[in-house]
Motif scaffolding. Structure first.
Motif, short mmCIF file in Angstrom:
data_model
loop_
_atom_site.label_atom_id
_atom_site.label_comp_id
_atom_site.label_asym_id
_atom_site.label_seq_id
_atom_site.Cartn_x
_atom_site.Cartn_y
_atom_site.Cartn_z
N ALA A 1 -4.51 1.82 3.02
CA ALA A 1 -4.90 0.93 3.57
C ALA A 1 -3.95 -0.11 2.46
O ALA A 1 -3.20 -1.37 3.40
CB ALA A 1 -5.82 0.80 4.12
N SER A 2 -4.61 -0.06 1.28
CA SER A 2 -4.06 -1.67 0.29
C SER A 2 -2.84 -1.15 0.58
O SER A 2 -2.39 -2.66 0.04
CB SER A 2 -5.46 -1.31 -1.00
OG SER A 2 -4.60 -1.90 -2.18
N SER B 1 -10.32 -0.62 6.11
CA SER B 1 -10.97 -0.44 4.71
C SER B 1 -12.36 -0.66 5.01
O SER B 1 -12.87 0.40 4.42
CB SER B 1 -10.22 -1.04 3.26
OG SER B 1 -8.34 -1.37 3.21
N ASN C 1 -0.43 -0.53 2.25
CA ASN C 1 0.19 -0.69 3.78
C ASN C 1 0.18 -2.57 3.48
O ASN C 1 0.89 -3.40 4.23
CB ASN C 1 -0.28 -0.20 4.61
CG ASN C 1 -0.22 1.65 5.11
OD1 ASN C 1 0.59 1.55 4.76
ND2 ASN C 1 -0.88 2.07 5.46
N GLU C 2 -1.40 -2.87 3.47
CA GLU C 2 -1.69 -4.37 3.77
C GLU C 2 -1.03 -4.73 2.81
O GLU C 2 -0.27 -6.44 3.23
CB GLU C 2 -3.12 -3.90 2.50
CG GLU C 2 -3.74 -5.73 2.90
CD GLU C 2 -5.47 -5.86 2.50
OE1 GLU C 2 -6.09 -5.73 3.03
OE2 GLU C 2 -5.15 -5.54 0.65
N ASP C 3 0.06 -4.37 1.37
CA ASP C 3 1.12 -5.78 0.67
C ASP C 3 1.87 -5.71 1.53
O ASP C 3 2.93 -6.47 1.68
CB ASP C 3 1.17 -4.46 -0.70
CG ASP C 3 0.07 -5.51 -1.42
OD1 ASP C 3 -0.52 -6.46 -1.10
OD2 ASP C 3 0.32 -4.75 -2.60
N SER D 1 -5.78 -6.42 9.36
CA SER D 1 -5.65 -5.41 9.73
C SER D 1 -6.12 -4.16 8.88
O SER D 1 -7.12 -3.02 9.34
CB SER D 1 -4.47 -4.43 11.01
OG SER D 1 -3.30 -4.65 10.21
N ASN D 2 -5.51 -4.31 7.39
CA ASN D 2 -5.85 -2.58 7.17
C ASN D 2 -7.34 -3.17 6.03
O ASN D 2 -7.83 -2.38 5.89
CB ASN D 2 -4.76 -2.83 6.02
CG ASN D 2 -3.09 -2.16 6.75
OD1 ASN D 2 -3.58 -0.73 6.87
ND2 ASN D 2 -2.43 -3.05 7.22
N TYR D 3 -7.47 -4.53 5.86
CA TYR D 3 -8.62 -4.65 5.26
C TYR D 3 -9.52 -4.59 6.01
O TYR D 3 -10.51 -4.17 5.53
CB TYR D 3 -8.29 -6.35 5.14
CG TYR D 3 -10.64 -6.45 4.04
CD1 TYR D 3 -10.08 -6.45 2.63
CD2 TYR D 3 -10.89 -7.42 5.21
CE1 TYR D 3 -10.95 -6.52 2.17
CE2 TYR D 3 -12.33 -7.25 4.39
CZ TYR D 3 -12.17 -7.44 2.76
OH TYR D 3 -13.49 -7.56 1.99
N LYS E 1 -1.75 -9.08 -1.06
CA LYS E 1 -2.14 -9.87 0.48
C LYS E 1 -3.64 -9.50 0.45
O LYS E 1 -4.41 -9.24 2.09
CB LYS E 1 -0.93 -9.24 1.47
CG LYS E 1 -0.01 -9.73 1.28
CD LYS E 1 0.70 -9.33 2.78
CE LYS E 1 2.28 -10.05 2.17
NZ LYS E 1 3.75 -9.74 3.63
N HIS E 2 -4.59 -8.76 -0.60
CA HIS E 2 -5.50 -9.07 -0.17
C HIS E 2 -6.10 -9.96 -0.07
O HIS E 2 -6.62 -11.20 -0.99
CB HIS E 2 -6.30 -8.60 -1.70
CG HIS E 2 -8.16 -7.77 -1.82
ND1 HIS E 2 -8.82 -8.59 -1.50
CD2 HIS E 2 -8.63 -6.86 -1.72
CE1 HIS E 2 -9.92 -7.95 -1.17
NE2 HIS E 2 -9.58 -6.54 -1.10
#
Length: 420
Positions: A180-181, A196, A183-185, A191-193, A408-409
């Motif tokens: 998920a992390s 997570s 994919n977030e990038d 959505s991915n955060y 992109k966190h």
């Protein structure tokens, strides 16, 4: 890295670190072969050390998942820029789990003959206290009513089911968090955060209820007559302190090589507070388990500690509390101490070694005759082998991330500017 907040750094696993880790793996393999070839009690020591280190390996990797999970669940910002390191631990967990299962399988199904109470018995090298044939069969010469009463969960089927289900769940959720992390990038957004966060909450609920069961089955059942309801939390504290120490040590060593330069003494300070706090928690559980058992003086409970008070183990018993309590207390109590790189590095090394000793005292007295205890080729070589294997696999996984920064966190800037 050109500036402290560049988002494109990628780790390359080459050079000295790779060479040293491979040499350590070879030394570990040699130690295993030598231990098995020496025969007698050396074979038993080899199996026990393999269990000790494969369990330690799994615990450290699980600590990586645990760290990621409670950081996401707490919506913590300070740790965002270092999260790739515990994520690399999580990606190694499936391999560590497989190694542990192979070790316990070899220990359960490889047998040897011993003399017990005047007659000879054929017992497995690991878990002989409950896996020896005939212990639960009424009328057999070595029938044991206590073990028979626990046979609903002290049996091979339940044991494997426990290992496969729990380690499978921890591994799946750890890999899902790392994915998920990543994919977030790629896609950005929240959505991915959010995913997570949900995965972390699920993991923490499962982990909190089941890790004591994992510790009971894998380690406490080596001495199946004894039990402690505090043993699971004692192991959880040891697992977490070890994991935090290794995370901090990896950061320090990689910074010395020019990576993770955006991490500062403030990040080390936060890790140092966690190491200090959970070392105190480990001490609390250690003391409570020991003191209440000693004070009650019930033979079926105190036998566990009586075994560890035999002359061969007693000095290690007290060294354990000195190393794992007094070292972090004296070295990390002050604010400035947590911000000194070299002091943090040596404290981490002390705690990693100290909790190896902690696991040694959980496993060895229940499997090795006290007159054959000590430190030799098996202990040193197998420790080095697993340290090399963990380093090789963890740094390999770290090198597979497209960036060491989760670009992109949502809390990345808070982490890059973390100051306390």
């Amino acid at each position: 890295m050109e500036t402290h907040n560049s988002l494109e750094e990628k780790f390359e696993f080459t050079g000295t670190a790779k060479t040293v880790s491979l040499i350590a793996i070879v030394l570990g393999v040699v130690a295993i072969v030598v231990g098995l070839m020496m025969g007698g009690v050396h074979v038993q020591r080899t199996f026990t050390n393999l269990l000790l280190m494969s369990y330690y390996f799994v615990c450290v990797c699980t600590a990586g998942v645990f760290f990621c999970a409670y950081q996401y669940a707490a919506q913590a910002g300070w740790s965002a820029s270092l999260i790739r390191i515990p994520q690399a631990f999580a990606k190694v967990l499936p391999f560590a789990s497989l190694i542990l299962i192979l070790v316990v399988t070899a220990g359960l199904f490889t047998t040897h003959e011993i003399e017990f109470e005047g007659h000879k018995q054929v017992v497995p090298y690991l878990y002989a206290s409950w896996a020896t044939h005939g212990l639960t069969i009424v009328g057999e010469e070595n029938y044991n009513a206590v073990i028979a009463g626990k046979s609903a969960f002290l049996n091979v089927g339940f044991f494997y089911g426990m290992l496969i289900v729990l380690l499978g769940a921890y591994s799946y959720l750890g890999l899902a968090l790392a994915k998920a992390s990543e994919n977030e990038d790629t896609v950005g957004g929240m959505s991915n955060y959010d995913k997570s966060f949900k995965l972390s909450c699920i993991f923490l609920v499962i982990f909190g209820f089941t890790f004591p069961i994992f510790a009971f089955g894998t380690i406490m059942s080596l001495e199946a007559h004894w039990f402690s309801t505090m043993f699971g939390w004692y192991n959880l504290a040891a697992m977490h302190v070890s994991g935090l120490a290794i995370i901090a040590l990896v950061i320090i060593l990689l910074r010395k090589k020019g990576n993770f330069l955006w991490l500062s003494e403030n990040h080390l300070h936060s890790l140092g507070k966690l190491m200090f706090g959970f070392s105190i928690f480990w001490t609390y559980v250690w003391f409570a388990q020991f003191f209440l058992t000693w004070y009650a003086n019930i033979p079926e409970e105190s036998v566990y500690f009586f075994r560890r008070w035999e002359p061969e183990f007693k000095w290690l018993f007290w060294l354990n509390i000195v190393v794992n309590f007094l070292a972090p207390l004296l070295l990390l109590m002050s604010r400035d101490a947590k911000r000194l790189t070299n002091r943090m590095m040596w404290t981490c090394i002390i705690l990693i070694t100290g909790h190896w000793l902690d696991y040694y005292l959980m496993t060895m007295p229940g499997t090795i005759p006290s007159e054959h205890s000590g430190f030799g080729v098996e202990e040193i070589g197998i420790f080095l082998g697993f340290a090399g294997l963990f380093t090789f696999m963890m740094l390999t996984q770290l090198s597979k991330f497209k960036s060491l920064v989760p670009k992109k966190h949502p809390f990345l800037q808070e982490s890059l500017h973390h100051h306390i």
